[in-house]
Write an enzyme that holds these catalytic residues in place. Structure first.
Site, PDB file in Angstrom:
ATOM      1  N   GLY A  84     -32.824 107.942  12.895  1.00  0.00           N
ATOM      2  CA  GLY A  84     -32.737 107.830  14.089  1.00  0.00           C
ATOM      3  C   GLY A  84     -33.701 108.440  15.616  1.00  0.00           C
ATOM      4  CG  ASN A 139     -24.986 109.221  22.704  1.00  0.00           C
ATOM      5  OD1 ASN A 139     -25.452 108.378  22.972  1.00  0.00           O
ATOM      6  ND2 ASN A 139     -25.311 110.113  22.519  1.00  0.00           N
ATOM      7  CD  GLN A 161     -24.740 105.294  18.859  1.00  0.00           C
ATOM      8  OE1 GLN A 161     -23.787 104.780  18.478  1.00  0.00           O
ATOM      9  NE2 GLN A 161     -24.220 106.564  18.501  1.00  0.00           N
ATOM     10  CB  THR A 167     -42.890 108.493  -1.656  1.00  0.00           C
ATOM     11  OG1 THR A 167     -44.431 108.840  -2.776  1.00  0.00           O
ATOM     12  CG2 THR A 167     -42.450 107.629  -2.819  1.00  0.00           C
ATOM     13  CB  CYS A 183     -16.918 124.372  22.936  1.00  0.00           C
ATOM     14  SG  CYS A 183     -16.422 125.541  22.667  1.00  0.00           S
TER      15      CYS A 183
HETATM   16  C1  LIG Z   1     -28.295 107.137  20.617  1.00  0.00           C
HETATM   17  C2  LIG Z   1     -28.835 107.673  19.459  1.00  0.00           C
HETATM   18  N1  LIG Z   1     -29.936 107.795  19.335  1.00  0.00           N
HETATM   19  C3  LIG Z   1     -30.283 108.558  18.675  1.00  0.00           C
HETATM   20  C4  LIG Z   1     -29.796 108.822  17.837  1.00  0.00           C
HETATM   21  C5  LIG Z   1     -30.314 110.375  16.043  1.00  0.00           C
HETATM   22  O1  LIG Z   1     -29.951 109.471  15.112  1.00  0.00           O
HETATM   23  P1  LIG Z   1     -30.355 110.275  13.578  1.00  0.00           P
HETATM   24  O2  LIG Z   1     -28.555 110.655  13.567  1.00  0.00           O
HETATM   25  O3  LIG Z   1     -29.782 109.391  12.351  1.00  0.00           O
HETATM   26  O4  LIG Z   1     -31.113 111.133  13.908  1.00  0.00           O
HETATM   27  C6  LIG Z   1     -28.125 109.387  17.497  1.00  0.00           C
HETATM   28  C7  LIG Z   1     -27.071 109.933  16.383  1.00  0.00           C
HETATM   29  O5  LIG Z   1     -26.614 110.160  17.456  1.00  0.00           O
HETATM   30  C8  LIG Z   1     -27.927 108.515  18.752  1.00  0.00           C
HETATM   31  O6  LIG Z   1     -26.341 108.383  18.974  1.00  0.00           O
END
Ligand SMILES: Cc1ncc(COP(=O)(O)O)c(C=O)c1O
Length: 378
Positions: free
Chosen positions: A70, A150, A178, A236, A323
């Site tokens: 992501g 998230n 999410q 690839t 933390c």
């Molecule tokens: C809203 C959001 N965007 C992006 C990411 C990043 O994804 P990845 O862990 O696959 O890099 C996360 C993962 O915590 C996420 O919650």
């Protein structure tokens, strides 16, 4: 037995996804670019997965770029658009509650000479379309506002935001990491130009993702090389994981989306109800209804989320704080919503998944209530 309520951090790999991956790991293992049976078999697996992800998102298969995460999808969207359209303008807009995988590339671009506007969110965690409209300038090239958050699960009004961006000729990206697989998304109907998917939030493994890029939108690759992924991402393809992501997308459409709406949401609300019954001043963080069906972010007044979770180690969940060197700092997302630091530090993020059972919810509520009781008794 532990109770896993941290599905927004990552989900277990769905058994059917694991089966598909294993089959490809044990198979001929050809290179999808090779013109022989093993290569053609690999290419067919990638093509099938591309189609499965496209169906989930409501787009054409050619509009899907497979990525390694992501984070990569968000980086590719922001930097790829900024560089491809740098002659059009150098202004970007994001929101105050974006994931670091959007904030960090936006800040990187700022250091490289782009200008950045960060629009606020309301106390319910949602971006207001009017604030986005006011942030747009003649030189704005991209707006990136997350589909859902998230930490709180709050869902942004992406359809009106996408519409106003299109009206003003500005590209609209949304971080769907999410949302994908949990709530229906139709990028074409919703007017979205780019959308990020993270495999491990939807039953595929970590280390695979996808970016939807609307046909005709230019993108400068982050990784230059051969012409993989339509020249948008060299390398690839990770055929087993890509096939796994495709399977996860198909599963989401066949059963996952409906299960989140009809089974997970009521379980999430039951958990909320059980906790409120035991802690009458429990506070819900985020919009009461415009939220992902699996996400519950609540604050226990006067308590530290981290200490509560430490007191019931069988509940695997997250808090609203980080933390650093023994010091608790409240979550930036909750602070951006206007929560006082004490309330943010008392936050618990409880995120259910497709395998969460009623028994899990009851046990988790009982354990958390006991932790709260002993916290205040002591
Ligand atoms: C809203 C959001 N965007 C992006 C990411 C990043 O994804 P990845 O862990 O696959 O890099 C996360 C993962 O915590 C996420 O919650």
């Amino acid at each position: 037995m532990s109770i896993y309520l941290d599905n927004n951090a990552t989900t277990p790999v769905h058994p059917r996804v694991a089966e598909v991956i294993e089959r490809h790991l044990r198979g001929a293992g050809g290179n999808p670019s090779s013109d022989h049976p093993a290569g053609r078999e690999a290419a067919a697996a990638v093509a099938r997965a591309r189609g499965q992800v496209a169906v989930l998102l409501g787009c054409d298969a050619t509009e899907i770029v497979f990525t390694g995460s992501g984070s990569e999808g968000n980086n590719l969207a922001l930097k790829g658009i900024a560089y491809a359209y740098r002659d059009r303008g150098r202004h970007l807009v994001i929101s105050a509650t974006e994931h670091p995988a959007v904030v960090a590339p936006a800040r990187f671009l700022e250091r490289e000479g782009w200008e950045l506007t960060v629009v606020p969110v309301g106390p319910d965690g949602r971006v207001r379309p009017g604030d986005v409209a006011r942030a747009l300038r003649p030189d704005t090239v991209l707006v990136s506002i997350m589909h859902s958050n998230n930490e709180t699960g709050v869902m942004n009004p992406v359809v009106p935001i996408a519409a106003l961006c299109r009206e003003r000729g500005v590209l609209f990206h949304t971080d769907g990491a999410q949302s994908a697989g949990k709530v229906p998304i139709h990028v074409r109907d919703d007017g979205i130009d780019l959308l990020t998917v993270a495999g491990h939030k939807m039953g595929a493994p970590k280390g695979v993702g996808a970016l939807f890029v609307r046909g005709g939108v230019k993108l400068e690759p982050l990784i230059h090389g051969a012409g993989h992924e339509g020249g948008r991402r060299a390398g690839t393809e990770n055929v087993p994981y890509v096939a796994g992501l495709g399977e996860a997308a198909a599963l989401a459409r066949e059963e996952g989306l409906a299960a989140f709406a009809t089974r997970v949401r009521p379980l999430r609300d039951r958990l909320h109800g059980l906790l409120t019954a035991g802690i009458p001043d429990l506070e819900l963080n985020g919009h009461p209804t415009d939220r992902l069906p699996n996400t519950l972010n609540v604050s226990v007044p006067g308590a530290l989320g981290r200490e509560l979770l430490a007191a019931c180690p069988e509940v695997e969940a997250s808090t609203g704080s980080a933390c650093h060197e023994g010091e608790d700092s409240p979550s930036g997302v909750l602070v951006a919503m206007g929560l006082l630091p004490e309330r943010a530090l008392g936050a618990l993020r409880l995120t259910l998944g497709l395998s969460t059972s009623e028994c899990d919810v009851e046990r988790a509520a009982a354990a958390l209530l006991e932790a709260v009781d002993s916290r205040f008794a002591g």
